[in-house]
Motif scaffolding. Structure first.
Motif, PDB file in Angstrom:
ATOM      1  N   HIS A   1       2.673  -2.829  11.064  1.00  0.00           N
ATOM      2  CA  HIS A   1       3.153  -2.228   9.823  1.00  0.00           C
ATOM      3  C   HIS A   1       4.677  -2.311   9.724  1.00  0.00           C
ATOM      4  O   HIS A   1       5.388  -2.086  10.701  1.00  0.00           O
ATOM      5  CB  HIS A   1       2.710  -0.765   9.753  1.00  0.00           C
TER       6      HIS A   1
ATOM      7  N   MET B   1       0.864  -1.179   0.000  1.00  0.00           N
ATOM      8  CA  MET B   1       0.000   0.000   0.000  1.00  0.00           C
ATOM      9  C   MET B   1       0.900   1.228   0.000  1.00  0.00           C
ATOM     10  O   MET B   1       1.427   1.629   1.034  1.00  0.00           O
ATOM     11  CB  MET B   1      -0.905   0.004   1.230  1.00  0.00           C
TER      12      MET B   1
ATOM     13  N   ASN C   1      -0.201   4.999   3.117  1.00  0.00           N
ATOM     14  CA  ASN C   1      -0.920   4.537   4.287  1.00  0.00           C
ATOM     15  C   ASN C   1      -0.505   5.433   5.450  1.00  0.00           C
ATOM     16  O   ASN C   1       0.680   5.731   5.613  1.00  0.00           O
ATOM     17  CB  ASN C   1      -0.559   3.073   4.579  1.00  0.00           C
TER      18      ASN C   1
END
Length: 345
Positions: free
Chosen positions: A124, A92, A95
Protein backbone atom coordinates in the motif's frame (compact mmCIF):
# COMPACT_ATOMS: atom_id res chain seq x y z
CA UNK A 1 -36.16 9.54 7.72
CA UNK A 2 -36.49 12.94 6.07
CA UNK A 3 -34.57 14.78 8.76
CA UNK A 4 -31.73 12.21 8.56
CA UNK A 5 -31.44 12.71 4.80
CA UNK A 6 -31.61 16.48 5.30
CA UNK A 7 -28.61 16.19 7.63
CA UNK A 8 -26.80 14.17 4.97
CA UNK A 9 -27.42 16.91 2.38
CA UNK A 10 -26.09 19.59 4.73
CA UNK A 11 -22.97 17.55 5.47
CA UNK A 12 -22.39 16.93 1.77
CA UNK A 13 -22.73 20.66 1.05
CA UNK A 14 -20.02 21.26 3.66
CA UNK A 15 -17.69 18.93 1.74
CA UNK A 16 -17.95 15.81 3.87
CA UNK A 17 -17.10 12.58 1.96
CA UNK A 18 -19.87 10.02 1.41
CA UNK A 19 -18.14 7.42 3.58
CA UNK A 20 -18.09 9.82 6.54
CA UNK A 21 -21.74 10.72 5.94
CA UNK A 22 -22.79 7.05 5.98
CA UNK A 23 -20.76 6.43 9.13
CA UNK A 24 -22.19 9.50 10.87
CA UNK A 25 -25.79 8.60 9.95
CA UNK A 26 -25.29 5.13 11.37
CA UNK A 27 -23.53 6.27 14.53
CA UNK A 28 -25.77 9.23 15.38
CA UNK A 29 -29.18 8.02 14.18
CA UNK A 30 -28.72 4.27 13.58
CA UNK A 31 -29.79 5.03 10.02
CA UNK A 32 -28.34 2.77 7.30
CA UNK A 33 -28.05 3.74 3.65
CA UNK A 34 -26.06 1.95 0.97
CA UNK A 35 -23.17 3.59 -0.81
CA UNK A 36 -25.05 3.38 -4.12
CA UNK A 37 -28.29 4.88 -2.80
CA UNK A 38 -26.45 7.77 -1.17
CA UNK A 39 -24.47 8.47 -4.33
CA UNK A 40 -27.64 8.40 -6.46
CA UNK A 41 -29.46 10.75 -4.09
CA UNK A 42 -27.17 13.72 -4.84
CA UNK A 43 -28.38 13.95 -8.46
CA UNK A 44 -32.14 13.61 -7.84
CA UNK A 45 -34.03 16.95 -8.16
CA UNK A 46 -36.86 15.34 -6.16
CA UNK A 47 -35.11 16.41 -2.95
CA UNK A 48 -35.17 20.08 -3.95
CA UNK A 49 -38.88 19.86 -4.78
CA UNK A 50 -38.62 19.44 -8.56
CA UNK A 51 -40.34 16.80 -10.68
CA UNK A 52 -38.48 15.32 -13.67
CA UNK A 53 -40.98 12.64 -14.70
CA UNK A 54 -40.34 11.07 -18.10
CA UNK A 55 -43.79 12.18 -19.25
CA UNK A 56 -42.93 15.83 -18.68
CA UNK A 57 -41.44 18.06 -21.37
CA UNK A 58 -39.33 19.87 -18.78
CA UNK A 59 -38.76 19.83 -15.01
CA UNK A 60 -41.54 21.46 -13.00
CA UNK A 61 -42.00 22.50 -9.38
CA UNK A 62 -43.47 19.62 -7.40
CA UNK A 63 -46.39 19.82 -5.00
CA UNK A 64 -44.43 18.35 -2.09
CA UNK A 65 -42.22 20.33 0.32
CA UNK A 66 -38.56 20.40 -0.69
CA UNK A 67 -36.23 18.52 1.64
CA UNK A 68 -33.26 20.78 0.85
CA UNK A 69 -32.90 24.40 -0.21
CA UNK A 70 -31.79 25.43 -3.68
CA UNK A 71 -28.62 26.82 -2.12
CA UNK A 72 -27.74 23.43 -0.61
CA UNK A 73 -28.60 21.69 -3.89
CA UNK A 74 -26.34 24.04 -5.87
CA UNK A 75 -23.44 23.54 -3.44
CA UNK A 76 -23.69 19.76 -3.71
CA UNK A 77 -23.86 19.88 -7.50
CA UNK A 78 -20.74 22.08 -7.58
CA UNK A 79 -18.90 19.57 -5.39
CA UNK A 80 -19.93 16.68 -7.62
CA UNK A 81 -19.03 18.52 -10.82
CA UNK A 82 -15.61 19.52 -9.56
CA UNK A 83 -14.68 16.03 -8.37
CA UNK A 84 -11.68 14.70 -10.29
CA UNK A 85 -11.09 11.07 -11.09
CA UNK A 86 -7.66 9.60 -11.65
CA UNK A 87 -6.83 6.44 -13.59
CA UNK A 88 -3.83 4.17 -13.95
CA UNK A 89 -3.99 2.61 -10.50
CA UNK A 90 -6.69 1.55 -8.11
CA UNK A 91 -7.78 4.47 -5.92
CA UNK A 92 -9.60 3.39 -2.78
CA UNK A 93 -10.49 6.42 -0.61
CA UNK A 94 -11.21 4.25 2.41
CA UNK A 95 -9.03 1.26 3.13
CA UNK A 96 -7.93 -0.13 6.53
CA UNK A 97 -4.30 0.03 5.40
CA UNK A 98 -4.57 3.65 4.19
CA UNK A 99 -6.73 5.62 6.67
CA UNK A 100 -5.00 8.93 5.91
CA UNK A 101 -6.21 9.08 2.30
CA UNK A 102 -7.75 12.47 1.54
CA UNK A 103 -6.79 13.71 5.00
CA UNK A 104 -3.18 14.63 4.17
CA UNK A 105 -2.02 17.38 1.80
CA UNK A 106 1.23 17.55 -0.19
CA UNK A 107 3.58 20.25 1.12
CA UNK A 108 4.88 20.90 -2.42
CA UNK A 109 1.64 21.55 -4.31
CA UNK A 110 -1.04 21.61 -1.61
CA UNK A 111 -3.17 18.91 -3.25
CA UNK A 112 -4.78 16.05 -1.35
CA UNK A 113 -2.83 12.85 -0.93
CA UNK A 114 -4.52 9.88 -2.60
CA UNK A 115 -3.53 6.24 -2.23
CA UNK A 116 -3.36 2.96 -4.09
CA UNK A 117 -2.29 -0.65 -3.73
CA UNK A 118 0.33 -2.30 -5.91
CA UNK A 119 -1.72 -5.39 -6.70
CA UNK A 120 1.19 -7.66 -7.60
CA UNK A 121 2.84 -7.39 -4.18
CA UNK A 122 -0.18 -6.07 -2.25
CA UNK A 123 1.89 -3.12 -0.99
CA UNK A 124 0.00 0.00 0.00
CA UNK A 125 1.17 3.51 -0.91
CA UNK A 126 0.14 7.12 -0.45
CA UNK A 127 0.67 9.40 -3.45
CA UNK A 128 0.38 13.08 -4.32
CA UNK A 129 -2.36 13.23 -6.96
CA UNK A 130 -0.22 15.62 -9.03
CA UNK A 131 2.81 13.37 -8.74
CA UNK A 132 5.00 16.02 -7.11
CA UNK A 133 5.47 14.39 -3.74
CA UNK A 134 6.32 10.91 -4.95
CA UNK A 135 5.10 7.63 -3.51
CA UNK A 136 5.16 6.99 0.24
CA UNK A 137 4.92 3.55 1.78
CA UNK A 138 1.87 3.34 4.05
CA UNK A 139 3.31 0.72 6.39
CA UNK A 140 6.82 0.27 7.72
CA UNK A 141 8.42 -2.95 6.50
CA UNK A 142 11.89 -4.48 7.04
CA UNK A 143 12.82 -3.40 3.50
CA UNK A 144 11.38 0.12 3.55
CA UNK A 145 13.91 2.97 3.56
CA UNK A 146 11.63 5.32 5.47
CA UNK A 147 9.01 4.78 8.15
CA UNK A 148 5.50 4.15 6.89
CA UNK A 149 3.19 7.17 6.83
CA UNK A 150 0.79 5.44 9.22
CA UNK A 151 3.56 4.89 11.76
CA UNK A 152 4.92 8.42 11.44
CA UNK A 153 1.41 9.80 11.99
CA UNK A 154 0.96 7.67 15.13
CA UNK A 155 4.26 9.06 16.44
CA UNK A 156 3.13 12.60 15.57
CA UNK A 157 0.06 12.10 17.77
CA UNK A 158 2.20 11.47 20.85
CA UNK A 159 2.97 15.19 21.19
CA UNK A 160 -0.70 15.79 21.92
CA UNK A 161 -0.92 13.25 24.74
CA UNK A 162 -1.48 14.30 28.32
CA UNK A 163 1.27 13.60 30.81
CA UNK A 164 -0.30 12.17 33.97
CA UNK A 165 1.27 14.73 36.30
CA UNK A 166 -0.04 17.61 34.17
CA UNK A 167 -3.63 16.38 34.17
CA UNK A 168 -5.02 18.94 36.65
CA UNK A 169 -3.23 21.82 34.92
CA UNK A 170 -4.63 20.76 31.56
CA UNK A 171 -8.06 20.30 33.13
CA UNK A 172 -8.10 23.85 34.50
CA UNK A 173 -6.94 25.28 31.17
CA UNK A 174 -9.53 23.38 29.15
CA UNK A 175 -12.32 24.35 31.56
CA UNK A 176 -11.51 28.02 30.99
CA UNK A 177 -11.27 27.58 27.22
CA UNK A 178 -14.58 25.72 27.12
CA UNK A 179 -16.38 28.42 29.06
CA UNK A 180 -14.89 31.10 26.80
CA UNK A 181 -16.00 29.15 23.76
CA UNK A 182 -19.54 28.69 25.04
CA UNK A 183 -19.73 32.40 25.78
CA UNK A 184 -18.68 33.17 22.18
CA UNK A 185 -21.32 30.78 20.87
CA UNK A 186 -23.97 32.34 23.11
CA UNK A 187 -23.14 35.78 21.72
CA UNK A 188 -23.28 34.42 18.18
CA UNK A 189 -26.59 32.69 18.92
CA UNK A 190 -28.16 35.96 20.11
CA UNK A 191 -27.05 37.68 16.91
CA UNK A 192 -28.50 34.87 14.79
CA UNK A 193 -31.84 35.01 16.63
CA UNK A 194 -32.00 38.76 16.12
CA UNK A 195 -31.34 38.33 12.38
CA UNK A 196 -33.96 35.58 12.20
CA UNK A 197 -36.52 37.82 13.86
CA UNK A 198 -35.76 40.58 11.35
CA UNK A 199 -36.13 38.21 8.39
CA UNK A 200 -39.38 36.77 9.73
CA UNK A 201 -40.74 40.31 10.06
CA UNK A 202 -39.73 41.12 6.49
CA UNK A 203 -41.34 37.90 5.26
CA UNK A 204 -44.61 38.70 7.04
CA UNK A 205 -44.67 42.17 5.49
CA UNK A 206 -43.91 40.70 2.06
CA UNK A 207 -46.80 38.24 2.37
CA UNK A 208 -49.15 40.95 3.57
CA UNK A 209 -48.17 43.30 0.75
CA UNK A 210 -48.70 40.60 -1.86
CA UNK A 211 -52.10 39.59 -0.48
CA UNK A 212 -53.33 43.18 -0.22
CA UNK A 213 -52.14 44.28 -3.67
CA UNK A 214 -54.09 43.73 -6.87
CA UNK A 215 -51.08 44.38 -9.09
CA UNK A 216 -48.30 42.45 -7.32
CA UNK A 217 -45.83 40.57 -9.52
CA UNK A 218 -46.16 36.92 -8.47
CA UNK A 219 -42.79 35.87 -9.92
CA UNK A 220 -40.96 38.58 -8.00
CA UNK A 221 -42.93 37.70 -4.87
CA UNK A 222 -42.05 34.00 -5.14
CA UNK A 223 -38.34 34.75 -5.67
CA UNK A 224 -38.18 37.07 -2.65
CA UNK A 225 -40.20 34.65 -0.54
CA UNK A 226 -37.97 31.69 -1.44
CA UNK A 227 -34.83 33.73 -0.75
CA UNK A 228 -36.05 34.85 2.69
CA UNK A 229 -37.24 31.36 3.64
CA UNK A 230 -33.86 29.95 2.63
CA UNK A 231 -32.02 32.51 4.76
CA UNK A 232 -34.28 31.74 7.73
CA UNK A 233 -33.71 28.01 7.25
CA UNK A 234 -29.94 28.52 7.16
CA UNK A 235 -30.11 30.45 10.44
CA UNK A 236 -32.22 27.68 11.98
CA UNK A 237 -29.58 25.15 10.96
CA UNK A 238 -26.80 27.19 12.52
CA UNK A 239 -28.81 27.61 15.74
CA UNK A 240 -29.46 23.86 15.88
CA UNK A 241 -25.71 23.22 15.65
CA UNK A 242 -24.89 25.69 18.43
CA UNK A 243 -23.64 23.76 21.51
CA UNK A 244 -25.56 24.17 24.73
CA UNK A 245 -24.07 24.55 28.20
CA UNK A 246 -22.61 21.25 29.31
CA UNK A 247 -24.42 19.97 32.39
CA UNK A 248 -22.01 17.03 32.71
CA UNK A 249 -18.91 19.06 31.90
CA UNK A 250 -16.75 17.40 34.55
CA UNK A 251 -17.53 13.88 33.39
CA UNK A 252 -16.97 14.66 29.71
CA UNK A 253 -13.69 16.41 30.50
CA UNK A 254 -12.39 13.44 32.50
CA UNK A 255 -13.34 11.06 29.67
CA UNK A 256 -11.58 13.29 27.15
CA UNK A 257 -8.45 13.47 29.30
CA UNK A 258 -8.44 9.68 29.72
CA UNK A 259 -8.53 9.38 25.95
CA UNK A 260 -5.79 11.99 25.51
CA UNK A 261 -3.35 10.03 27.64
CA UNK A 262 -3.11 7.45 24.83
CA UNK A 263 -4.26 9.12 21.61
CA UNK A 264 -1.68 7.35 19.47
CA UNK A 265 -2.63 3.92 20.83
CA UNK A 266 -6.35 4.54 20.35
CA UNK A 267 -5.71 5.57 16.75
CA UNK A 268 -3.35 2.66 16.00
CA UNK A 269 -5.68 0.03 17.46
CA UNK A 270 -8.94 1.45 16.05
CA UNK A 271 -10.71 0.24 12.93
CA UNK A 272 -10.88 2.41 9.82
CA UNK A 273 -13.96 4.34 11.00
CA UNK A 274 -12.45 5.00 14.42
CA UNK A 275 -9.23 6.24 12.85
CA UNK A 276 -11.08 8.64 10.55
CA UNK A 277 -13.22 9.93 13.43
CA UNK A 278 -10.11 10.66 15.53
CA UNK A 279 -8.32 12.35 12.61
CA UNK A 280 -11.27 14.60 11.83
CA UNK A 281 -11.85 15.43 15.48
CA UNK A 282 -8.28 16.51 16.17
CA UNK A 283 -7.42 18.14 12.83
CA UNK A 284 -10.64 19.10 11.11
CA UNK A 285 -8.96 20.51 8.00
CA UNK A 286 -6.32 17.79 7.71
CA UNK A 287 -2.52 17.95 7.86
CA UNK A 288 0.24 18.91 5.45
CA UNK A 289 2.94 16.25 5.08
CA UNK A 290 6.53 16.68 3.96
CA UNK A 291 6.87 13.62 1.76
CA UNK A 292 10.65 13.49 2.21
CA UNK A 293 10.95 13.81 5.99
CA UNK A 294 7.49 12.54 7.01
CA UNK A 295 7.07 15.70 9.09
CA UNK A 296 3.59 17.15 9.58
CA UNK A 297 2.34 20.71 9.70
CA UNK A 298 -1.03 21.43 11.17
CA UNK A 299 -3.57 23.61 9.36
CA UNK A 300 -6.14 24.00 12.11
CA UNK A 301 -6.05 22.20 15.46
CA UNK A 302 -8.84 21.37 17.86
CA UNK A 303 -8.47 23.86 20.74
CA UNK A 304 -8.55 21.08 23.34
CA UNK A 305 -5.56 19.35 21.73
CA UNK A 306 -3.78 22.65 21.08
CA UNK A 307 -3.87 23.51 24.78
CA UNK A 308 -2.47 20.11 25.76
CA UNK A 309 0.40 20.40 23.28
CA UNK A 310 1.29 23.90 24.53
CA UNK A 311 1.30 22.88 28.19
CA UNK A 312 3.43 19.82 27.49
CA UNK A 313 5.83 21.86 25.35
CA UNK A 314 6.14 24.58 27.99
CA UNK A 315 7.02 22.00 30.58
CA UNK A 316 9.75 20.51 28.41
CA UNK A 317 11.23 23.93 27.64
CA UNK A 318 11.47 24.92 31.27
CA UNK A 319 10.37 23.10 34.39
CA UNK A 320 10.11 26.40 36.22
CA UNK A 321 8.11 28.18 33.58
CA UNK A 322 4.34 28.21 34.01
CA UNK A 323 2.21 27.09 31.11
CA UNK A 324 1.08 29.93 28.92
CA UNK A 325 -2.31 31.34 29.79
CA UNK A 326 -3.16 31.91 26.16
CA UNK A 327 -2.72 28.27 25.25
CA UNK A 328 -1.15 29.27 21.96
CA UNK A 329 -4.56 29.70 20.39
CA UNK A 330 -5.15 32.12 17.55
CA UNK A 331 -8.40 33.24 16.00
CA UNK A 332 -7.93 30.64 13.29
CA UNK A 333 -7.89 27.69 15.67
CA UNK A 334 -11.00 25.59 15.20
CA UNK A 335 -12.89 23.50 17.69
CA UNK A 336 -16.01 23.40 19.80
CA UNK A 337 -14.76 22.66 23.25
CA UNK A 338 -14.91 19.08 24.40
CA UNK A 339 -17.25 17.43 21.94
CA UNK A 340 -14.86 17.05 18.96
CA UNK A 341 -12.34 15.21 21.13
CA UNK A 342 -14.85 12.65 22.31
CA UNK A 343 -16.73 12.30 19.01
CA UNK A 344 -16.93 8.69 17.97
CA UNK A 345 -14.77 7.49 20.83
Amino acid sequence: MGRFLQKAWNWKAEGMPDVDIRYKLLEKFNFKITKQNLSNMWRKPFYVGVSTHSMLDKPIKGRWPALVTETTWDKVQEILDSAKRKSGYEIMPVNPSRPLTGFLYCFQCGSKITSYVAKAKQVHYYKCQHGKGGNMNAVTTPRSLKPGVNDSFAHFLTQFEVNGCNRELVKAQITRLTQDHLHEKETSSKALKKEREKLQGNLERLNEKFLMSDHADENTYQKLKTKMEGEIEEIERKLADTPKNLSNHEKILDQALDFCENISKYWSSGDIHKKIAIQKSLFHDGLVINTETRDYRTKEVNRFISAIADIERDKKESKNKKATQKGGLSSSVAGTGLEPVTFGL
